[in-house]
Scaffold this motif. Structure first.
Motif, PDB file in Angstrom:
ATOM      1  N   ALA A 245      -8.936   4.824  15.337  1.00 62.55           N
ATOM      2  CA  ALA A 245      -9.556   5.863  14.513  1.00 62.55           C
ATOM      3  C   ALA A 245      -8.484   6.602  13.733  1.00 62.55           C
ATOM      4  CB  ALA A 245     -10.352   6.836  15.378  1.00 62.55           C
ATOM      5  N   GLY A 246      -8.825   7.085  12.558  1.00 64.65           N
ATOM      6  CA  GLY A 246      -7.877   7.830  11.742  1.00 64.65           C
ATOM      7  C   GLY A 246      -8.398   8.031  10.340  1.00 64.65           C
ATOM      8  N   VAL A 247      -7.493   8.304   9.429  1.00 60.23           N
ATOM      9  CA  VAL A 247      -7.830   8.576   8.031  1.00 60.23           C
ATOM     10  C   VAL A 247      -6.938   7.739   7.127  1.00 60.23           C
ATOM     11  CG1 VAL A 247      -7.742  10.336   6.211  1.00 60.23           C
ATOM     12  CG2 VAL A 247      -8.698  10.911   8.437  1.00 60.23           C
ATOM     13  N   VAL A 248      -7.514   7.140   6.096  1.00 60.89           N
ATOM     14  CA  VAL A 248      -6.760   6.361   5.106  1.00 60.89           C
ATOM     15  C   VAL A 248      -6.855   7.083   3.767  1.00 60.89           C
ATOM     16  CG1 VAL A 248      -6.469   4.141   3.973  1.00 60.89           C
ATOM     17  CG2 VAL A 248      -7.340   4.235   6.323  1.00 60.89           C
ATOM     18  N   PRO A 249      -5.773   7.755   3.322  1.00 60.40           N
ATOM     19  CA  PRO A 249      -5.828   8.481   2.046  1.00 60.40           C
ATOM     20  C   PRO A 249      -5.992   7.533   0.859  1.00 60.40           C
ATOM     21  CG  PRO A 249      -3.950   9.174   3.390  1.00 60.40           C
ATOM     22  CD  PRO A 249      -4.486   7.927   4.013  1.00 60.40           C
ATOM     23  N   LEU A 250      -6.655   8.018  -0.170  1.00 63.25           N
ATOM     24  CA  LEU A 250      -6.755   7.296  -1.438  1.00 63.25           C
ATOM     25  C   LEU A 250      -5.728   7.866  -2.403  1.00 63.25           C
ATOM     26  CD1 LEU A 250     -10.615   7.027  -1.981  1.00 63.25           C
ATOM     27  CD2 LEU A 250      -9.065   5.355  -0.988  1.00 63.25           C
ATOM     28  N   LEU A 251      -4.928   6.988  -3.019  1.00 61.30           N
ATOM     29  CA  LEU A 251      -3.922   7.411  -3.977  1.00 61.30           C
ATOM     30  C   LEU A 251      -4.395   7.106  -5.388  1.00 61.30           C
ATOM     31  CD1 LEU A 251      -0.692   6.116  -2.193  1.00 61.30           C
ATOM     32  CD2 LEU A 251      -1.847   8.317  -1.929  1.00 61.30           C
ATOM     33  N   SER A 252      -4.041   7.963  -6.323  1.00 64.54           N
ATOM     34  CA  SER A 252      -4.429   7.780  -7.720  1.00 64.54           C
ATOM     35  C   SER A 252      -3.188   7.789  -8.595  1.00 64.54           C
ATOM     36  CB  SER A 252      -5.382   8.896  -8.161  1.00 64.54           C
ATOM     37  OG  SER A 252      -5.709   8.769  -9.523  1.00 64.54           O
ATOM     38  N   SER A 253      -3.056   6.786  -9.446  1.00 60.30           N
ATOM     39  CA  SER A 253      -1.894   6.733 -10.335  1.00 60.30           C
ATOM     40  C   SER A 253      -2.263   6.040 -11.638  1.00 60.30           C
ATOM     41  CB  SER A 253      -0.730   5.991  -9.666  1.00 60.30           C
ATOM     42  OG  SER A 253      -1.058   4.633  -9.463  1.00 60.30           O
ATOM     43  N   HIS A 254      -1.442   6.272 -12.659  1.00 59.28           N
ATOM     44  CA  HIS A 254      -1.618   5.584 -13.937  1.00 59.28           C
ATOM     45  C   HIS A 254      -0.755   4.322 -13.945  1.00 59.28           C
ATOM     46  CE1 HIS A 254      -2.810   9.748 -14.940  1.00 59.28           C
ATOM     47  NE2 HIS A 254      -3.659   9.152 -15.753  1.00 59.28           N
ATOM     48  N   GLY A 255      -1.245   3.299 -14.612  1.00 60.33           N
ATOM     49  CA  GLY A 255      -0.515   2.050 -14.682  1.00 60.33           C
ATOM     50  C   GLY A 255       0.498   2.022 -15.817  1.00 60.33           C
ATOM     51  N   GLU A 256       1.094   0.866 -16.015  1.00 62.53           N
ATOM     52  CA  GLU A 256       2.068   0.674 -17.082  1.00 62.53           C
ATOM     53  C   GLU A 256       1.369   0.766 -18.436  1.00 62.53           C
ATOM     54  OE1 GLU A 256       5.940   0.050 -18.496  1.00 62.53           O
ATOM     55  OE2 GLU A 256       5.225   0.350 -16.431  1.00 62.53           O
ATOM     56  N   PRO A 257       1.884   1.598 -19.364  1.00 58.67           N
ATOM     57  CA  PRO A 257       1.256   1.714 -20.694  1.00 58.67           C
ATOM     58  C   PRO A 257       1.225   0.372 -21.423  1.00 58.67           C
ATOM     59  CG  PRO A 257       2.809   3.503 -20.337  1.00 58.67           C
ATOM     60  CD  PRO A 257       3.019   2.529 -19.213  1.00 58.67           C
TER      61      PRO A 257
END
Length: 215
Positions: free
Chosen positions: A175-187
């Motif tokens: 049991a636990g938590v999996v964070p979601l990461l948000s990022s921009h890709g290569e232009p």
């Protein structure tokens, strides 16, 4: 009962305006709900940017629902994020971390349309408005810019650990938590971009942006 009063999961309610502002500043799509002239409900997605105590949104002057909002039709604006997956020891307790808000009120036309459009552009790509030419009169005439005061709202935040029963905690499941990461890709340069034009500072900064929601 107030329309902002929570009837379920009241322990997830947040009344701190700073938490609301943080949510509004982290999303760029909001959903405006209203009753269409034909009498049926409709929910419309739109780009949104917070500017102090107001939400800014823009679109075509030819849009029927935008004209309805500009006329002061009552609306509710909904925003939400999914910040993590909560992995519980049972399917029943598995869930997600989220932040969600509903804002009630009415929109009106922004007085300084050009300035409001620059704020929207910079809200999506910080610093970009200073790198491009000013809006033309034709562009301004074709664009509806609305503002919605932030006055009446409700906010829920789910950010806890798995709430497993004691007998499940004693079991073998992880049991636990999996964070979601948000990022921009290569232009990616446009196919018709002239040779020799460098990547502007605003896009370089955007490409380096990475956010990890708190758990």
């Amino acid at each position: 009962m107030s329309r902002t009063e929570l009837t379920r999961a009241k322990h997830k309610e947040r009344t701190d305006r700073a938490i609301l502002d943080e949510l509004l500043d982290s999303v760029r799509i909001g959903y405006f709900g209203l009753i269409a002239p034909a009498g049926h409900p409709v929910v419309i997605p739109a780009t949104i940017v917070r500017d102090g105590d107001r939400i800014l949104t823009h679109g075509s002057t030819g849009s029927t629902w935008r004209r309805q909002l500009a006329a002061g039709s009552p609306t509710c604006l909904t925003v939400a994020t999914m910040d993590a997956v909560v992995v519980a020891r049972t399917a029943y307790e598995s869930s997600v971390h989220y932040r969600s808000a509903v804002l009630f009120g009415a929109c009106r036309q922004a007085e300084d349309k050009a300035h409001a459009l620059d704020l929207i552009v910079d809200g999506v790509i910080p610093g970009r408005s200073a790198e491009v030419r000013p809006h033309t009169g034709k562009e301004l005439a074709a664009t509806e810019v609305l503002e919605m005061p932030i006055a009446e709202w409700s906010l829920k935040v789910s950010d806890g650990w798995p709430a497993d029963a004691p007998e499940d905690i004693a079991g073998p499941a992880w049991a636990g938590v999996v964070p979601l990461l948000s990022s921009h890709g290569e232009p990616l340069p446009a196919p018709d971009l002239r040779a020799g034009i460098p990547l502007p500072p605003s896009v370089r900064r955007l490409a380096r942006t990475l956010s990890a929601p708190p758990c």
